[in-house]
Design an enzyme around this catalytic site. Structure first.
Site, PDB file in Angstrom:
ATOM      1  CD  GLU A   1      -3.115  -0.812   2.054  1.00  0.00           C
ATOM      2  OE1 GLU A   1      -4.259  -0.535   1.655  1.00  0.00           O
ATOM      3  OE2 GLU A   1      -2.957  -1.037   3.375  1.00  0.00           O
TER       4      GLU A   1
ATOM      5  CG  HIS B   1      -8.366  -0.343   4.166  1.00  0.00           C
ATOM      6  ND1 HIS B   1      -7.898  -0.385   2.804  1.00  0.00           N
ATOM      7  CD2 HIS B   1      -7.362  -0.586   4.822  1.00  0.00           C
ATOM      8  CE1 HIS B   1      -6.412  -0.250   2.714  1.00  0.00           C
ATOM      9  NE2 HIS B   1      -6.112  -0.590   3.974  1.00  0.00           N
TER      10      HIS B   1
HETATM   11 ZN    ZN Z   1      -4.257  -0.805   4.804  1.00  0.00          ZN
END
Ligand code: ZN
Length: 352
Positions: A197, A286
């Site tokens: 990410e 998330h």
């Molecule tokens: Zn994350």
């Protein structure tokens, strides 16, 4: 039954109006309110009286903060709701009964936290040392666990940023820091595994030149606030940066079915677009992000994002009198760097 427990709010100015309590025991807000009220009453005394009780007032604030931290630790330790409340009640009782004697026994602290060094004036070694400390603080404060990360823009090359390689935050050392460009290519040919990410950071830095540091969190209460369709508004002055609420990024709207991760440039760009010029964003299913003009700034905001979310959820169905937009604006003006918090949080991770 979360859908029932957190009823849909009706927002009028700074008030979130909720349905009547459903009978679920929730003493914690009362504890917080009691402590807040106690401290606030001390602060409202006339100047002469305030001077006379200033040690007690400071001690009370300190005790209130310690209680909050202990409660967090209890939560992190996985106490059930009733066990958690019993523990917190005991803590509060002990703290209040002992407050006066403790205030008499303790001498006032004399050490002042060092003035914050503007990020652009820090040398690289000091900056990277702060980035390592930030990783440890975020884990210690419960903002990140094995996942989640923090980055800082390179002042000497603003198109690059520093971030740890793929590693649990509490283990990060200066040797684990890598320098990436906007395409997430390591500047020095580093081949070690990177966070999937990292695109969160690259694409926000690309479009937000004012942003110097970014934190990404999966803190449970922040996750929850991104799912219940209620605005996360500032409950107290330390959450002033929340203003009129943060945008919520819903990856499904642009990308359909995914594993929820921001694992390529397109998803990073979409998140950055949702963030806009805000100080942070929630991410449905998330977590969330906070940005700042320094490491201390983004870290401080991430900690108070989590605390504000915890308080919002602890209030349950009670009506929350949040800060008005003007109050939030004025409160935020005084919280630009969180230097005293940074000093405290740094000492906590360096002791352990
Ligand atoms: Zn994350």
């Amino acid at each position: 039954m979360p859908g029932k427990y957190y009823g849909a709010p009706v927002t009028t100015d700074s008030v979130i109006d909720r349905r009547e309590p459903t009978g679920v025991s929730d003493e914690l807000p009362i504890i917080f309110q009691s402590c807040s009220s106690f401290v606030r009453n001390l602060e409202m005394l006339p100047p002469r009286v305030t001077t006379e009780v200033s040690v007690q007032g400071d001690a009370a604030k300190s005790i209130f903060k310690e209680i909050s931290m202990e409660l967090n630790h209890l939560l992190k330790a996985g106490f059930g709701r009733r066990g958690f409340l019993s523990g917190s009640s005991l803590l509060l009782t002990g703290a209040l009964f002992g407050a006066t004697e403790e205030a008499k026994a303790k001498t006032p602290p004399v050490a002042e936290p060092p003035d914050a060094v503007p990020q652009e004036k820090q040398d690289k070694n000091a900056l990277l040392a702060d980035l390592v400390t930030a990783n440890h603080i975020l884990q210690d404060q419960g903002v990140v666990d094995g996942y989640g990360h923090v980055s800082v823009r390179n002042p000497a090359n603003p198109n690059h940023f520093f971030i740890s390689r793929w590693l649990a935050p509490d283990l990060v050392t200066v040797n684990d820091i890598v320098e990436l460009d906007y395409d997430c290519v390591p500047a020095n040919g580093d081949t070690r595994k990177l966070y999937s990410e990292r695109w969160i950071h690259a694409e926000i830095y690309r479009v937000r030149p004012d942003v110097k540091s970014i934190v990404h969190t999966h803190a449970p209460t922040v996750v929850l606030m991104g799912t219940i369709n209620e605005p996360l508004l500032p409950i107290y002055h330390m959450g002033g940066f929340l203003g009129t609420g943060l945008p919520v990024f819903d990856i499904r709207k642009s990308f359909g079915m995914t594993n929820m991760l921001i694992n390529d440039a397109a998803k990073g760009k979409a998140l950055a677009q949702t963030l806009g010029d805000k100080p942070g964003a929630l991410m449905r299913g998330h977590g969330g992000i906070t940005v700042g003009n320094s490491i201390m700034h983004s870290v401080g905001r991430s900690v108070y994002l989590k605390i504000n979310a915890e308080m919002h959820l602890q209030a349950g169905n009670r009506k929350i009198e949040t800060l008005s937009p003007e109050e939030a604006h004025q409160a935020e003006a005084g919280n630009q760097e969180f230097p005293k918090d940074w000093d405290l949080w740094s000492r906590m991770v360096k002791k352990s």
